[in-house]
Write a protein that holds these residues in place. Structure first.
Motif, short mmCIF file in Angstrom:
data_model
loop_
_atom_site.label_atom_id
_atom_site.label_comp_id
_atom_site.label_asym_id
_atom_site.label_seq_id
_atom_site.Cartn_x
_atom_site.Cartn_y
_atom_site.Cartn_z
N GLY A 312 -1.29 -1.65 -5.93
CA GLY A 312 -2.71 -2.01 -5.83
C GLY A 312 -3.00 -2.65 -4.49
O GLY A 312 -3.96 -2.29 -3.79
N GLY A 340 2.23 -1.11 -10.17
CA GLY A 340 0.81 -1.22 -9.84
C GLY A 340 0.12 0.10 -9.57
O GLY A 340 -0.98 0.11 -9.00
N GLU A 342 -1.50 2.18 -11.53
CA GLU A 342 -2.79 2.37 -12.18
C GLU A 342 -3.90 1.67 -11.38
O GLU A 342 -4.98 2.23 -11.18
CB GLU A 342 -2.76 1.84 -13.62
CG GLU A 342 -1.85 2.61 -14.56
CD GLU A 342 -0.39 2.22 -14.43
OE1 GLU A 342 -0.09 1.24 -13.68
OE2 GLU A 342 0.46 2.89 -15.06
N ARG A 343 -3.63 0.45 -10.92
CA ARG A 343 -4.62 -0.26 -10.11
C ARG A 343 -4.86 0.46 -8.80
O ARG A 343 -5.99 0.55 -8.30
CB ARG A 343 -4.15 -1.69 -9.85
CG ARG A 343 -5.12 -2.50 -9.01
CD ARG A 343 -4.79 -3.99 -9.03
NE ARG A 343 -5.53 -4.69 -8.00
CZ ARG A 343 -5.00 -5.17 -6.89
NH1 ARG A 343 -3.70 -5.04 -6.66
NH2 ARG A 343 -5.75 -5.79 -6.00
N ALA A 346 -7.27 3.29 -9.31
CA ALA A 346 -8.65 2.84 -9.44
C ALA A 346 -9.25 2.49 -8.08
O ALA A 346 -10.41 2.81 -7.80
CB ALA A 346 -8.70 1.61 -10.37
#
Length: 376
Positions: A312, A340, A342-343, A346
């Motif tokens: 992220g 991290g 998935e973050r 996004a």
């Protein structure tokens, strides 16, 4: 990394190794001696066979040779300059080399009477010994190997081995080849040609070598990049189509091999060491600035397999770096896997960066960009 011969000789001469009188040779300069040799300065072997070493009898001939040599491509490197040096007459050419043997944990010492441009054909005439990395051990190894030489050459070869072996260790060198080592009728010797590979990680202990690199940025760009940026980014094909921002030397090499097999030309090797970025986009900015100068770049693949790195945070740094280098217009494909992710996905949504978690598909995407750009 391999030093230019001119710089290698400067490093050896400063440590007491005799070399021919010479100087960097520019248009209009007077040669240091006549006759002289005009020698292409490029970090590659095979210069003589490629027309990069020529003898000049007059100053005009020296300048003519210089003009013909500068601009040649030898061993994949464009010649940027020449060294002019005095001719060494009436010497006997031998080969003397020292290189680290990582598997054995020792130094491999090599000596052959078959020196000169045809040393590759020495075969059984090339004698080897392994020695501990200590001056007395290297000298003893050369003493033993010198027994294979004619009697009248042995004393000079042993003296050269003692001094050059110590120099190899003093320089933290990975490779030091003297070919030819000229053994003279009076018992003296001269390092007529030098091939010196240095360990860039040892530069903090070698200030004079570091100064040589800083003085010639055109020749040592990759090493200076690592010295100042703290990681490896090496241009492997100036006409490459795909830039790589990757972490892990092995994975980076694997990607380069895969793309090459698919007919795509990677522009660079990179091991950005993302775990050491510590919230600072400077490493990414430096990489993108290098890639923005690539004349045929069609895409960039960012491949980070994270352990310590928080992806992220990395994704935020990636977008910051891209904004800082607007001149990089090639499409960006990112494969970010691990801590991290998935973050990161996004954060990158809607950014213009194509996120592809499957590495094979990510490679296919940048390969397609490269092919489409070539067809345009």
């Amino acid at each position: 990394m391999l030093l230019l011969e001119h710089d290698a000789k400067a490093a050896l001469e400063a440590r007491g190794v005799p070399v021919p009188a010479g100087a960097w040779f520019e248009a209009g300069d007077a040669p240091p001696a006549l006759p002289c040799m005009i020698k292409a300065q490029v970090p590659a072997g095979g210069r003589g066979k490629a027309g990069g070493i020529r003898r000049a009898e007059t100053a005009q001939q020296a300048d003519t040779h210089r003009a013909a040599i500068v601009g040649l491509t030898i061993g994949g490197h464009r010649v940027l300059g020449c060294r002019a040096e005095a001719v060494i007459e009436n010497g006997h050419e031998v080969y003397l080399g020292f290189t680290l043997d990582a598997a054995a944990g020792k130094v491999r010492v090599m000596l052959s009477e078959a020196g000169g441009i045809d040393v590759e054909d020495a075969g059984d005439a090339m004698h080897h010994a392994l020695a501990a990395p200590a001056p007395h051990a290297l000298a003893a190894a050369v003493d033993g190997l010198a027994e294979a030489l004619p009697d009248d050459l042995q004393a000079a070869a042993r003296d050269a081995g003692r001094i050059i072996g110590k120099t190899f260790l003093d320089l933290d060198a990975l490779l030091l080849e003297i070919n030819p080592l000229m053994l003279l009728p009076d018992g003296g010797w001269v390092a007529a040609d030098v091939r010196l590979a240095i360990d860039t990680d040892a530069l903090p202990r070698q200030p004079d070598l570091a100064a040589l690199l800083e003085a010639r940025p055109q020749a040592y760009g990759d090493a200076l990049f690592k010295r100042h940026q703290g990681y490896d980014l090496i241009v492997i094909d100036p006409k490459g189509e795909v830039g790589l921002v990757t972490t892990g030397a092995g994975l980076s090499m694997k990607l380069i091999d895969e793309m090459t097999e698919q007919g795509v030309r990677p522009y660079n090797f990179c091991d950005i060491r993302s775990g050491q970025m510590r919230g600072d986009p400077a490493r990414l900015i430096g990489a993108f600035q290098v890639m923005a100068r690539a004349p045929r770049l069609k895409a960039v693949l960012v491949n980070i397999f994270a352990g310590v790195t928080d992806l992220g945070e990395f994704a935020e740094l990636l977008l910051t770096a891209l904004k800082a280098v607007p001149e990089l217009e090639a499409p960006i494909v990112a494969r970010l896997a691990g801590n991290g992710q998935e973050r990161a996905a996004a954060i990158l949504t809607g950014s213009g960066v194509t996120l592809e978690q499957n590495l094979d598909r990510a490679v296919a995407l940048v390969s397609n960009h490269a092919r489409q750009g070539a067809d345009a």
